[in-house]
Enzyme design. Structure first.
Site, PDB file in Angstrom:
ATOM      1  N   CYS A 107      37.238  38.130  37.108  1.00 29.97           N
ATOM      2  CA  CYS A 107      36.719  38.601  35.825  1.00 29.97           C
ATOM      3  C   CYS A 107      37.820  39.405  35.146  1.00 29.97           C
ATOM      4  O   CYS A 107      38.469  40.237  35.790  1.00 29.97           O
ATOM      5  CB  CYS A 107      35.488  39.477  36.055  1.00 29.97           C
ATOM      6  SG  CYS A 107      34.789  40.154  34.538  1.00 29.97           S
ATOM      7  N   HIS A 149      28.426  33.198  34.557  1.00 32.23           N
ATOM      8  CA  HIS A 149      29.169  34.471  34.560  1.00 32.23           C
ATOM      9  C   HIS A 149      29.116  35.114  33.172  1.00 32.23           C
ATOM     10  O   HIS A 149      28.872  36.317  33.043  1.00 32.23           O
ATOM     11  CB  HIS A 149      30.618  34.181  34.998  1.00 32.23           C
ATOM     12  CG  HIS A 149      31.507  35.377  35.088  1.00 32.23           C
ATOM     13  ND1 HIS A 149      31.990  35.866  36.287  1.00 32.23           N
ATOM     14  CD2 HIS A 149      32.016  36.195  34.122  1.00 32.23           C
ATOM     15  CE1 HIS A 149      32.749  36.934  36.050  1.00 32.23           C
ATOM     16  NE2 HIS A 149      32.788  37.147  34.745  1.00 32.23           N
ATOM     17  N   GLU A 150      29.324  34.294  32.125  1.00 28.23           N
ATOM     18  CA  GLU A 150      29.359  34.856  30.762  1.00 28.23           C
ATOM     19  C   GLU A 150      27.968  35.269  30.274  1.00 28.23           C
ATOM     20  O   GLU A 150      27.818  36.317  29.652  1.00 28.23           O
ATOM     21  CB  GLU A 150      29.983  33.840  29.788  1.00 28.23           C
ATOM     22  CG  GLU A 150      31.443  33.508  30.070  1.00 28.23           C
ATOM     23  CD  GLU A 150      32.308  34.714  30.371  1.00 28.23           C
ATOM     24  OE1 GLU A 150      32.147  35.766  29.713  1.00 28.23           O
ATOM     25  OE2 GLU A 150      33.144  34.624  31.281  1.00 28.23           O
ATOM     26  N   HIS A 153      27.228  38.573  31.600  1.00 26.74           N
ATOM     27  CA  HIS A 153      27.891  39.633  30.811  1.00 26.74           C
ATOM     28  C   HIS A 153      27.044  40.015  29.592  1.00 26.74           C
ATOM     29  O   HIS A 153      26.915  41.189  29.259  1.00 26.74           O
ATOM     30  CB  HIS A 153      29.249  39.151  30.283  1.00 26.74           C
ATOM     31  CG  HIS A 153      30.408  39.427  31.186  1.00 26.74           C
ATOM     32  ND1 HIS A 153      30.769  40.697  31.583  1.00 26.74           N
ATOM     33  CD2 HIS A 153      31.318  38.599  31.744  1.00 26.74           C
ATOM     34  CE1 HIS A 153      31.845  40.632  32.356  1.00 26.74           C
ATOM     35  NE2 HIS A 153      32.206  39.367  32.473  1.00 26.74           N
TER      36      HIS A 153
HETATM   37 ZN   LIG Z   1      33.733  38.509  33.504  1.00 26.29          ZN
END
Ligand SMILES: [Zn+2]
Length: 185
Positions: A107, A149-150, A153
């Protein structure tokens, strides 16, 4: 314009992204700056929180990764993922396939830290584009992992939250150090 990437320890990484109701010039500029920032950092994805904006906006580009393949459909049609990149996605809604696979992840907000993370093998995602269109995609491989993953976030969730407790414990001193450095500014 390249933007500074926010590192772990800054509370904005824990903020829930606000839904983008309409696209104005500020959003277009932010998206373009995020793409430039992500490419300059050799990342495959970047969320708005990582440049200091708690918004439902993320950019991705997996086209430069050769050793971890992806497949995708876009609005029902199979497409070459590389040709569909970069992606600029607003307000993404994601559905995870039940099947899970472990894979290595990093990341940009955690320099030099990687770990194996369990993620759904494939996902279905709906999002808006800057042009105000709704797109639907099915993704597998690296792209599916990057999308998860995004989207995490955008909801204030970080990959350390998805690590095994053993992996997280082994990184704990590095994470504390990074947090301290970030808070010092
Ligand atoms: Zn990340």
């Amino acid at each position: 314009m390249r933007l500074p990437i926010i590192k772990y320890g800054n509370p904005i990484l824990r903020a829930q992204g606000k839904v983008i109701e309409y696209v104005d010039k500020r959003i277009c500029t932010l998206a373009a700056d995020m793409l430039e920032t992500m490419h300059a950092a050799n990342g495959v994805g970047l969320a708005a929180q990582q440049v200091g904006a708690a918004l439902q906006l993320t950019v991705l580009d997996i086209s430069q990764v050769e050793d971890r393949p992806s497949t995708m459909t876009l609005n029902g049609a199979e497409v070459d993922p590389a040709s569909a990149m970069p992606l600029i996605l607003l307000n993404p809604r994601i559905r995870l396939n039940e099947e899970v696979v472990s894979g290595n992840e990093g990341c940009l907000s955690f320099p030099d830290i990687t770990a194996d993370i369990d993620r759904a093998v494939s996902v279905r995602l709906e999002a808006e584009t800057l042009e105000g269109e709704t797109v639907r995609m099915d993704a597998a491989g690296l792209l599916a992992r990057a999308l998860q993953h995004e989207v995490d976030h955008l909801n204030g969730i970080l990959f350390i939250d998805r690590m095994s407790s053993v992996a997280k414990a082994s990184l704990s001193s590095r994470l504390k150090r990074l947090q301290k450095e970030t808070l010092k500014g």
